[in-house]
Design a protein around this motif. Structure first.
Motif, PDB file in Angstrom:
ATOM      1  N   GLU A 142       0.837  -1.215   0.000  1.00 62.45           N
ATOM      2  CA  GLU A 142       0.000   0.000   0.000  1.00 62.45           C
ATOM      3  C   GLU A 142       0.861   1.249   0.000  1.00 62.45           C
ATOM      4  N   GLU A 143       1.944   1.205   0.777  1.00 59.54           N
ATOM      5  CA  GLU A 143       2.767   2.414   0.912  1.00 59.54           C
ATOM      6  C   GLU A 143       3.599   2.692  -0.345  1.00 59.54           C
ATOM      7  N   GLY A 145       1.993   2.262  -3.427  1.00 60.19           N
ATOM      8  CA  GLY A 145       1.016   2.474  -4.488  1.00 60.19           C
ATOM      9  C   GLY A 145       0.163   1.274  -4.861  1.00 60.19           C
ATOM     10  N   THR A 170      -7.734   5.282   7.842  1.00 63.56           N
ATOM     11  CA  THR A 170      -7.921   6.733   7.811  1.00 63.56           C
ATOM     12  C   THR A 170      -7.951   7.230   9.261  1.00 63.56           C
ATOM     13  N   GLY A 171      -8.387   8.476   9.445  1.00 68.16           N
ATOM     14  CA  GLY A 171      -8.248   9.061  10.774  1.00 68.16           C
ATOM     15  C   GLY A 171      -9.548   9.349  11.495  1.00 68.16           C
ATOM     16  N   HIS A 352       4.176   6.143  -9.192  1.00 65.40           N
ATOM     17  CA  HIS A 352       2.895   5.486  -8.937  1.00 65.40           C
ATOM     18  C   HIS A 352       1.765   6.507  -8.855  1.00 65.40           C
ATOM     19  N   GLU A 386     -10.902  12.972   3.540  1.00 65.51           N
ATOM     20  CA  GLU A 386      -9.523  12.879   4.031  1.00 65.51           C
ATOM     21  C   GLU A 386      -8.559  13.428   2.986  1.00 65.51           C
ATOM     22  N   GLY A 388      -5.369  12.194   2.691  1.00 63.64           N
ATOM     23  CA  GLY A 388      -4.492  11.102   2.273  1.00 63.64           C
ATOM     24  C   GLY A 388      -5.135  10.248   1.192  1.00 63.64           C
TER      25      GLY A 388
HETATM   26  N1  BES Z   1      -3.136   5.439   5.790  1.00 60.58           N
HETATM   27  C1  BES Z   1      -2.596   6.196   4.726  1.00 60.58           C
HETATM   28  C2  BES Z   1      -3.621   6.995   3.970  1.00 60.58           C
HETATM   29  C3  BES Z   1      -4.356   8.038   4.758  1.00 60.58           C
HETATM   30  C4  BES Z   1      -3.710   8.775   5.725  1.00 60.58           C
HETATM   31  C5  BES Z   1      -5.650   8.253   4.476  1.00 60.58           C
HETATM   32  C6  BES Z   1      -4.421   9.719   6.433  1.00 60.58           C
HETATM   33  C7  BES Z   1      -6.334   9.211   5.167  1.00 60.58           C
HETATM   34  C8  BES Z   1      -5.726   9.945   6.161  1.00 60.58           C
HETATM   35  C9  BES Z   1      -1.876   5.304   3.737  1.00 60.58           C
HETATM   36  O1  BES Z   1      -1.118   4.303   4.348  1.00 60.58           O
HETATM   37  C10 BES Z   1      -0.905   6.152   2.957  1.00 60.58           C
HETATM   38  O2  BES Z   1      -0.005   6.674   3.534  1.00 60.58           O
HETATM   39  N2  BES Z   1      -1.109   6.249   1.659  1.00 60.58           N
HETATM   40  C11 BES Z   1      -0.189   6.902   0.801  1.00 60.58           C
HETATM   41  C12 BES Z   1      -0.448   6.381  -0.586  1.00 60.58           C
HETATM   42  C13 BES Z   1       0.658   6.617  -1.549  1.00 60.58           C
HETATM   43  C14 BES Z   1       1.977   6.076  -1.079  1.00 60.58           C
HETATM   44  C15 BES Z   1       0.300   6.019  -2.880  1.00 60.58           C
HETATM   45  C16 BES Z   1      -0.349   8.396   0.869  1.00 60.58           C
HETATM   46  O3  BES Z   1      -1.456   8.926   1.086  1.00 60.58           O
HETATM   47  O4  BES Z   1       0.668   9.096   0.734  1.00 60.58           O
END
Ligand code: BES
Ligand code: ZN
Length: 444
Positions: A142-143, A145, A170-171, A352, A386, A388
């Motif tokens: 996931e981290e 992509g 998420t948060g 990605h 969100e 992220g």
């Molecule tokens: N958990 C996060 C995504 C997130 C963080 C969603 C805070 C909502 C609030 C996830 O693990 C993450 O860090 N995703 C990356 C995706 C990227 C590497 C493609 C991101 O958002 O940077």
């Protein structure tokens, strides 16, 4: 908190499952393997599915006709822990301090994945079975992509048929305030390399005669925004869906002061960003261009009179409805080529990407999620979007045809991706309750 639950949490956190660095591949495999064992022990049929990258953990209960099928999704990979010297305790040696567990991945996403697992475990122990047919997918990319997960979903589309997906990645807007997120920003990445001379040059002998790649890069990067923080790429905002008045109004009424809290959490000396939007609106519903890394030239002690032969920058764009990642990359390429100062060469490599997501928190599944959150936390949830991204969520819709409920347990100051990442034991406990409630709530 039950000691065996805490032991599971610590064991899970001790695997340095850093997906971005190939040196840790074996550790990701071990972590995935541990999950399969744990899931088997609680009574699920669990397997490890290999992919061209890190393996996917896939667990099911015995499916029975006539029941709803629910997919729970999370990730066991984590971000690199660097910079190590800013951690108060080693990132893969979890410690419990004042009710918070500190370790890389504590919040993002191992604590939240464990809440799913323990919610399933307790339901099975109490009732002998789950009230729904379950797929639990825990991926290891996931981290970076989720590049291989769409392939897994497509290959197993028929077996993975489900009614709804549930994700805790998420948060929460504040401690004790349950939160249902109905939107995510998307993300798309690129890397720029600027080159000049074939080697580093003496800046006295050559300075003034040739362009400096670091200067050219600085000029180029500065052209990405206007002085008020608005992205200056032509047509960048063309497809952005304007915020609706009801949504702005609802966010204004949330029980948080976005400005004050962001200032306190980040320690930044002031807030900054596109004018005409509140802080929460800029975070949740407006696109951005961010320079994530920059390099070039002498970085050591003292002075070195040199013109570097190369400079590089890493950039990501956060996307919102209805922007298209490929289109944004094309516009970015055009902008960078147009603004490239003379005397240097540029190479752009696309990285990605993952689309944004927006769903209806008032659908029947959305209402069930709100109900489960109320049951677990004793209050009605806040409904938010969100900033992220979780790239696979839009693929659940495109490939499997299902909507995703985002029931996050991360606190605003959890330090995800930063040193001293932490997760409160109270959220692990509430998360277990929430998972029991959502499985029950989605059954009928
Ligand atoms: N958990 C996060 C995504 C997130 C963080 C969603 C805070 C909502 C609030 C996830 O693990 C993450 O860090 N995703 C990356 C995706 C990227 C590497 C493609 C991101 O958002 O940077
Ligand atoms: Zn993350």
């Amino acid at each position: 908190m039950r000691q065996d639950h805490l032991d599971d949490f610590f064991t899970f956190l001790r695997f340095p499952s850093i997906s971005t660095d190939d040196a840790y591949s074996e550790k990701l495999g071990e972590c995935a393997h541990w999950l399969v064992e744990k899931l088997t022990r609680i009574g699920l049929e669990a397997q490890l599915v290999s992919t061209p990258g890190h393996p996917v953990v896939w667990a099911k209960n015995k499916h029975q006709p006539g029941r709803k099928t629910v997919m729970l999704y999370g990730h066991y990979d984590v971000q690199p822990p660097d910079p190590l010297d800013l951690w108060d305790s080693p990132p893969f040696d979890p410690v419990l301090k004042n009710g918070f567990v500190f370790a890389r991945g504590a919040t993002d996403n191992k604590g939240q994945v464990l809440a799913h697992i323990l919610g399933i475990e307790e339901t099975m122990a109490e009732k002998g079975d789950l009230p729904v047919n379950l797929h639990l997918i825990v991926e290891g990319e996931e981290e970076i992509g989720s590049g291989n997960l769409p392939g897994f979903l497509k290959e197993n589309r028929d077996s993975l048929g489900c009614d709804v997906a549930v994700v805790s990645d998420t948060g929460m807007i504040a401690r004790g305030v349950p939160t249902l997120s109905y939107g995510l920003r998307g993300v798309t990445a690129l890397e720029i390399k600027i080159s000049g001379a074939k080697m580093d040059l003496h800046s006295g002998v050559f300075g003034g005669a040739v362009a400096n790649p670091v200067t050219a890069l600085a000029q180029l990067l500065a052209s990405l925004h206007d002085k008020n923080g608005r992205v200056a790429i032509d047509d960048f905002y063309d497809k952005v869906k304007p915020l609706e008045e009801w949504e702005r109004e609802a966010w204004r009424k949330l029980p948080i002061d976005g400005d004050k809290e962001i200032l306190a959490e980040t320690g930044a000396p002031g807030l900054f960003g596109e004018q005409g939007f509140s802080t929460l609106e800029r975070l949740w519903a407006r696109p951005t261009a961010e320079i994530n890394g920059i390099g070039g030239g002498y970085q050591g002690k003292g002075t070195k009179t040199v013109i570097a032969s190369h400079a590089m920058a890493k950039i990501t764009f956060r996307l919102v409805p209805n922007q298209d990642g490929d289109e944004i990359l094309k516009l970015a390429h055009k902008h960078l080529e147009k603004h490239l100062p003379p005397g240097v060469r540029m190479e752009i490599t696309d990285g990605h990407s993952g689309p944004w997501y927006l769903t209806d928190p008032h659908s029947s599944f959305g209402e069930a999620a709100q109900h489960a959150l109320k049951e677990a936390f004793g209050k009605a949830p806040a409904l938010i979007r969100e900033g992220g991204s979780i790239p696979i969520v839009s693929q659940f819709r495109d490939i499997l045809g299902v909507e995703t409920l985002l029931l996050g347990l991360a606190l605003p100051d959890c330090r995800a991706h930063s040193p001293n990442e932490n997760f409160p034991v109270e959220n692990l406990e509430a998360g277990v309750k929430m998972n029991k409630a959502i499985l029950q709530g989605l059954a009928s």
